[in-house]
Write a protein that holds these residues in place. Structure first.
Motif, PDB file in Angstrom:
ATOM      1  N   ILE A 614       0.774  -0.922  -0.015  1.00 31.02           N
ATOM      2  CA  ILE A 614       0.249   0.031   0.144  1.00 31.02           C
ATOM      3  C   ILE A 614       0.958   0.909   0.234  1.00 31.02           C
ATOM      4  N   ARG A 615       1.754   1.241   1.030  1.00 31.59           N
ATOM      5  CA  ARG A 615       2.891   2.573   0.630  1.00 31.59           C
ATOM      6  C   ARG A 615       3.768   2.541  -0.508  1.00 31.59           C
ATOM      7  N   GLU A 616       3.997   1.628  -1.485  1.00 28.66           N
ATOM      8  CA  GLU A 616       4.392   1.486  -2.370  1.00 28.66           C
ATOM      9  C   GLU A 616       3.008   2.626  -3.244  1.00 28.66           C
ATOM     10  N   GLN A 617       2.195   1.862  -3.397  1.00 25.55           N
ATOM     11  CA  GLN A 617       0.830   2.348  -3.881  1.00 25.55           C
ATOM     12  C   GLN A 617       0.693   3.838  -4.088  1.00 25.55           C
ATOM     13  N   ILE A 618       1.184   4.420  -3.486  1.00 21.15           N
ATOM     14  CA  ILE A 618       0.378   5.702  -2.862  1.00 21.15           C
ATOM     15  C   ILE A 618       1.935   6.304  -3.225  1.00 21.15           C
ATOM     16  N   ALA A 619       2.492   5.331  -3.212  1.00 25.04           N
ATOM     17  CA  ALA A 619       3.915   7.068  -3.450  1.00 25.04           C
ATOM     18  C   ALA A 619       3.948   6.477  -5.305  1.00 25.04           C
ATOM     19  N   PHE A 620       3.552   5.588  -5.635  1.00 23.48           N
ATOM     20  CA  PHE A 620       3.764   5.375  -7.416  1.00 23.48           C
ATOM     21  C   PHE A 620       1.703   6.606  -7.875  1.00 23.48           C
ATOM     22  N   TYR A 621       1.010   7.070  -6.522  1.00 20.64           N
ATOM     23  CA  TYR A 621      -0.165   7.230  -7.471  1.00 20.64           C
ATOM     24  C   TYR A 621       0.491   8.702  -7.278  1.00 20.64           C
ATOM     25  N   LYS A 622       1.683   9.299  -6.328  1.00 20.77           N
ATOM     26  CA  LYS A 622       0.828  10.778  -5.658  1.00 20.77           C
ATOM     27  C   LYS A 622       2.291  11.023  -6.867  1.00 20.77           C
ATOM     28  N   GLU A 623       2.502  10.536  -7.341  1.00 21.29           N
ATOM     29  CA  GLU A 623       3.796  10.618  -8.556  1.00 21.29           C
ATOM     30  C   GLU A 623       3.160  10.845  -9.636  1.00 21.29           C
ATOM     31  N   HIS A 624       2.353  10.369  -9.981  1.00 22.25           N
ATOM     32  CA  HIS A 624       1.642  10.410 -11.074  1.00 22.25           C
ATOM     33  C   HIS A 624       0.422  10.984 -10.936  1.00 22.25           C
ATOM     34  N   ARG A 625      -0.419  11.252  -9.901  1.00 19.49           N
ATOM     35  CA  ARG A 625      -1.770  11.814  -9.757  1.00 19.49           C
ATOM     36  C   ARG A 625      -2.224  12.149 -10.830  1.00 19.49           C
ATOM     37  N   ASN A 626      -1.437  13.134 -11.347  1.00 24.73           N
ATOM     38  CA  ASN A 626      -1.957  14.177 -12.418  1.00 24.73           C
ATOM     39  C   ASN A 626      -2.565  13.384 -13.575  1.00 24.73           C
ATOM     40  N   THR A 627      -1.530  12.428 -14.061  1.00 28.50           N
ATOM     41  CA  THR A 627      -2.167  11.897 -15.424  1.00 28.50           C
ATOM     42  C   THR A 627      -3.067  11.318 -15.007  1.00 28.50           C
ATOM     43  N   MET A 628      -3.133  10.963 -13.820  1.00 32.37           N
ATOM     44  CA  MET A 628      -4.196   9.631 -13.525  1.00 32.37           C
ATOM     45  C   MET A 628      -6.197  10.781 -13.077  1.00 32.37           C
ATOM     46  N   GLN A 629      -5.596  11.877 -12.748  1.00 30.34           N
ATOM     47  CA  GLN A 629      -6.836  13.039 -12.775  1.00 30.34           C
ATOM     48  C   GLN A 629      -6.677  13.560 -13.531  1.00 30.34           C
ATOM     49  N   THR A 689       6.713  -2.208 -16.601  1.00 31.36           N
ATOM     50  CA  THR A 689       5.283  -2.541 -15.445  1.00 31.36           C
ATOM     51  C   THR A 689       5.640  -1.969 -14.799  1.00 31.36           C
ATOM     52  N   MET A 690       4.899  -1.512 -13.679  1.00 33.31           N
ATOM     53  CA  MET A 690       4.599  -1.350 -12.165  1.00 33.31           C
ATOM     54  C   MET A 690       5.002  -3.031 -11.339  1.00 33.31           C
ATOM     55  N   PRO A 691       6.160  -2.257 -10.980  1.00 37.56           N
ATOM     56  CA  PRO A 691       6.299  -4.096 -10.073  1.00 37.56           C
ATOM     57  C   PRO A 691       4.928  -4.533  -9.472  1.00 37.56           C
ATOM     58  N   ARG A 692       5.028  -5.429  -8.741  1.00 37.43           N
ATOM     59  CA  ARG A 692       3.895  -6.076  -9.001  1.00 37.43           C
ATOM     60  C   ARG A 692       4.070  -7.219  -7.429  1.00 37.43           C
ATOM     61  N   PRO A 693       3.853  -6.991  -6.243  1.00 38.49           N
ATOM     62  CA  PRO A 693       4.019  -8.250  -5.569  1.00 38.49           C
ATOM     63  C   PRO A 693       3.627  -9.384  -5.536  1.00 38.49           C
ATOM     64  N   LEU A 694       3.918 -10.902  -5.587  1.00 39.72           N
ATOM     65  CA  LEU A 694       3.104 -11.843  -5.425  1.00 39.72           C
ATOM     66  C   LEU A 694       3.178 -12.247  -4.475  1.00 39.72           C
ATOM     67  N   TYR A 695       2.174 -12.989  -4.161  1.00 41.90           N
ATOM     68  CA  TYR A 695       2.031 -13.233  -2.440  1.00 41.90           C
ATOM     69  C   TYR A 695       1.994 -14.865  -2.576  1.00 41.90           C
ATOM     70  N   ILE A 696       3.066 -15.762  -2.256  1.00 42.14           N
ATOM     71  CA  ILE A 696       3.416 -16.888  -1.754  1.00 42.14           C
ATOM     72  C   ILE A 696       1.941 -18.356  -1.922  1.00 42.14           C
ATOM     73  N   ASP A 729       6.040  -9.716  -9.820  1.00 36.94           N
ATOM     74  CA  ASP A 729       5.741 -10.542 -10.673  1.00 36.94           C
ATOM     75  C   ASP A 729       6.932 -10.134 -12.014  1.00 36.94           C
ATOM     76  N   CYS A 730       6.759 -10.647 -13.207  1.00 37.41           N
ATOM     77  CA  CYS A 730       7.412 -10.126 -14.045  1.00 37.41           C
ATOM     78  C   CYS A 730       7.230  -9.064 -14.284  1.00 37.41           C
ATOM     79  N   VAL A 731       8.789  -7.956 -14.622  1.00 38.90           N
ATOM     80  CA  VAL A 731       8.463  -6.586 -14.620  1.00 38.90           C
ATOM     81  C   VAL A 731       8.964  -6.846 -16.201  1.00 38.90           C
ATOM     82  N   GLU A 732       8.413  -5.828 -17.237  1.00 39.45           N
ATOM     83  CA  GLU A 732       9.050  -5.924 -18.654  1.00 39.45           C
ATOM     84  C   GLU A 732       9.218  -4.332 -18.330  1.00 39.45           C
ATOM     85  N   GLU A 733      10.296  -4.027 -19.605  1.00 36.08           N
ATOM     86  CA  GLU A 733      11.034  -3.146 -19.552  1.00 36.08           C
ATOM     87  C   GLU A 733      10.886  -3.015 -21.900  1.00 36.08           C
TER      88      GLU A 733
END
Ligand code: GLA
Length: 777
Positions: A614-629, A689-696, A729-733
């Motif tokens: 969640i902490r990473e999500q919020i940081a990501f959102y704040k960085e890109h918030r203008n684009t998202m909104q 890709t925005m990195p995404r955790p994979l829970y075991i 999860d797999c990150v592509e670039e």
């Protein structure tokens, strides 16, 4: 923008033209609404009346070819030969329903003309002009003013009417639409946004065939059943191509949109206040104004049409200091606690939220009166000291000291019978003198037609906003109307409309001088998501359904009509309260981030690794918030039935965020493409890709296929490991110029029943990814 020559009016926006003329008998005849045309003779576009058509009534004996029934009109009355539905049903001063409004004059002014009783679009710069056409019904002297406001840069034209009684005797309005236009048929589908509680704004396409198609609400609000916004799309229109017309109404009450395909192949479009149970008496000299209809047209498909609406709403509907301003990331305590909380619980939640990057803490229902369930307390806005021991001003201070802004929930239009307000003033509730009122969610509606009730609401809400430092208000409204009656009005046909006028009056009085407060309106979720509310509240809670898979449909539907900066979207816990569906935390965020992001869950029960996510999500959102909104938003036509693709491109095309969502996985998924649009062909970008955790734990016993030894996934140490470690999860670039990326990026394979490795996308049911696209120099 607006010109008048030889009896023809021409309204131009950057990419559209709207043309009509005054006929020899004074009626307004529509010639064209669509692509922008060069200035020229419009003869080729005028509907031809060269043969007398059977079964028609001639308007005037002097011209047997002139029949209103077969004409393309801007307005039509009743009783002079047009048998399609009329935009007006008026009992005229002489007692008949016959009206025949003909052109009497026009006036062009700079800017918008504000309304007396209703909110409407506005302009702060010299960027719109208004045409007012006055029509007269000759024998009665009744006037009809048609207003057209042209926002050239937005490709938007708005319409509304004012009826003025110039007769000695009163008239009675039973129906008065805000606009009417006849368009030539193009095998249109009427696209509406339908639903109900927790399933708002689902797109519905209905191919027109002869007859009347109606989209309406009768609940007293714009409703979750049928949003007032609707579209007409020519056959074959897609997200990116084809002609699409958009219409929406700046109104929060009962609305009505009628589309009628005539036997001659003309499509009559009308929108306005619902005539259902409506009547309004106008005495000599009195005027009645209808709400404003917003119209747009694009030949670039649904996305082009939506983008016009988005820019227009961000620029000319949402107002005040929140116009264009980034919305804060909030945490709302509703799904965490419902009615059961204490000050200690709230402060603990707020402290945890702060640690994760949340900016605003919202205390939802249950903080006042005896509001310990939804059966009591509505109407009594005195803080419940058993829950908030220190009182609201101090509590707000405590939240502020944690480093968060503070927001509070109200439901001011309602009252529980079990409340001090109702005991003291039963007459404040909407009810009939001779019947018991029906309850909805154990509550009654307050009579906003009564000025004393409006004063009570203004005083009680303002009282709290004045004493405590409140930065945000959630204004809820949780039931449909019933028992419509107010002793304050003599004609009960005025009830619904006067209620809405009363509501706008209250909102203006409470928030007009508190522009710093971010108002988010709500009505059991999205039961009142409309342009009228957006004139007061910059964002609206879209739905009580926070399941991301449901949200894909709900937010998609809303995005046709409203910009992402207005759509409240939260991450909640799973299994979801509304659907029992379990979805990955990443997908909950990936859906909610295309909107105004919030969290609505008890962080106490969120495992450590998910908190990190969640902490990473919020940081990501704040960085890109203008684009998202505020970015340019694109929906893509589904490449496969189980995929949804969205993208928001920053205004300067420096970055974009794309979402790839899989509703349900199928076996051997095949190749996936990531569709993109709106990038600069001259700019080179990286896509990652925005990195995404994979829970075991998600893999259960499958984990044994990659471990050197086998374990029982329910074994205590296995559960411990799951709490401490997770995979990514797999990150592509990739890199490429805008045009290359728009050609369709081919993504790595999804898991196909074998071959788990770091290059395999592990999506499964309800899996999703965000991709960030950045300009590199
Ligand atoms: C409505 C709202 C919810 C919540 C509850 C509180 O249902 O939509 O978000 O505020 O009321 O009672």
């Amino acid at each position: 923008m607006i010109s008048y020559q030889d009896g023809t009016f021409r309204l131009d926006t950057d990419h559209t033209s709207y043309i009509f003329r005054v006929t020899k008998f004074g009626h307004l005849e529509s010639i064209h609404y669509g692509e922008r045309l060069q200035e020229q003779s419009y003869e080729a576009l005028i509907l031809k009346q060269s043969a007398e058509i059977g079964s028609t009534v001639k308007y005037d004996a002097s011209d047997p070819l002139y029949s209103l029934d077969t004409m393309s009109l801007e307005w039509s009355g009743i009783g002079k030969g047009d048998y399609r539905h009329s935009p007006a049903e008026i009992r005229m001063p002489n007692g008949s329903f016959v009206t025949d409004f003909v052109y009497s004059g026009s006036q062009i002014t700079d800017g918008c003309i504000p309304m007396d009783t209703l909110p409407s679009s506005y302009s702060e710069a010299d960027d719109c002009r208004t045409l007012k056409i006055t029509m007269i019904d000759q024998p009665s002297g009744v006037l009809l003013h048609l207003f057209y406001t042209v926002f050239a840069g937005m490709d938007v034209i708005t319409r509304r009417v004012v009826l003025e009684n110039g007769n000695e005797n009163p008239l009675e309005i039973r129906k008065l639409m805000s606009m009417m236009i006849d368009l030539p048929s193009r095998n249109f589908s009427m696209v509406t946004f339908k639903g109900g509680w927790i399933k708002e704004a689902h797109r519905d396409d209905c191919r027109l065939h002869p007859g009347l198609f109606v989209n309406e609400s009768t609940t007293g609000a714009s409703s979750n059943r049928s949003n007032p916004g609707f579209l007409l799309a020519e056959q074959g229109a897609s997200e990116s191509s084809g002609r699409v017309y958009g219409f929406n109404l700046v109104y929060s009450g009962n609305h009505y949109e009628g589309v009628e395909l005539s036997n001659m192949g003309l499509v009559r479009v009308m929108s306005g206040i619902n005539p259902h149970c409506f009547s309004w008496t106008l005495h000599k000299g009195e005027r009645f104004e209808t709400p404003e209809t917003i119209m747009t047209f694009s030949s670039s498909g649904f996305n082009g049409m939506s983008q016009n609406f988005h820019d227009f709403i961000n620029g000319h509907i949402v107002r005040g200091i929140w116009k264009g301003k980034e919305r804060p990331v909030l945490l709302n305590n509703w799904e965490a606690h419902f009615f059961s909380f204490t000050q200690g619980k709230l402060l603990r939640l707020a402290r945890q939220a702060k640690k994760l990057g949340v900016e605003l803490f919202v205390l939802d229902d249950g903080w006042f009166g005896k509001r310990n369930s939804d059966t009591a307390g509505l109407g009594d806005y005195t803080v419940n000291r058993r829950k908030i021991r220190c009182g609201m001003p101090k509590f707000a201070e405590k939240i502020n000291r944690i480093g968060l802004k503070f927001g509070l929930w109200f439901e001011p239009e309602m009252v529980n019978p079990d409340s001090d307000l109702f005991r003291a003033h039963p007459e404040y509730a909407v009810r009939l003198p001779d019947r018991d009122p029906s309850l909805g969610r154990n509550q009654l509606v307050l009579d906003l037609c009564n000025p004393e009730v409006r004063d009570y609401i203004v005083t009680s809400v303002r009282g709290i906003l004045t004493e405590a430092d409140i930065s945000y208000v959630k204004w809820d409204m949780n039931r449909h109307m019933s028992d419509m009656y107010s002793p304050c009005i003599s004609d009960q046909g005025e009830f619904y409309h006067r209620y809405i006028i009363g509501l706008y009056d209250i909102l203006g009085r409470i928030f007009g001088d508190r522009p710093q407060i971010l108002l988010e309106t709500c009505s059991s979720g999205g039961n009142r998501f409309d342009l009228g509310m957006l004139c007061y509240s910059p964002q609206i809670w879209a739905s009580d359904d926070t399941d991301p898979i449901e949200r894909l449909a709900i937010q998609r539907g809303l995005s046709y009509l409203y910009p992402l900066s207005t759509i409240g979207a939260h991450v909640s816990s799973a299994p979801h309260q509304q659907t029992l569906r379990s979805t990955p935390l990443s997908s909950r965020f990936n859906a909610a981030s295309f909107g105004c992001l919030g969290y609505e869950l008890d962080l106490k029960f969120v495992p450590r690794l998910e908190k990190r996510e969640i902490r990473e999500q919020i940081a990501f959102y704040k960085e890109h918030r203008n684009t998202m909104q505020y970015g340019k938003f694109y929906r893509f036509d589904a490449l496969k039935g189980n995929k949804v693709h969205w993208e928001s491109v920053g205004r300067d095309k420096e970055e974009a965020v794309a979402g790839f969502y899989q509703t349900q996985s199928s076996a051997s998924e095949g190749f996936d493409f990531l569709p993109l649009a709106g990038l600069d062909p001259e700019k080179k970008y990286t896509l990652r890709t925005m990195p995404r955790p994979l829970y075991i734990k998600r893999f259960g016993a499958l984990i044994n296929f990659i471990l050197p030894f086998h374990i029982d996934p329910e074994w205590f140490p296995a559960r411990m490991i799951n709490k401490l470690v997770c995979l990514t999860d797999c990150v592509e670039e990739y890199q490429g110029y805008g045009r290359l990326l728009e050609a369709g990026v081919k993504l790595n394979n999804q898991f196909e029943g074998s071959n788990f490795n770091s290059r395999t996308r592990m999506l499964g049911d309800f899996g999703s990814n965000l991709y960030i696209i950045r300009h590199v120099s």
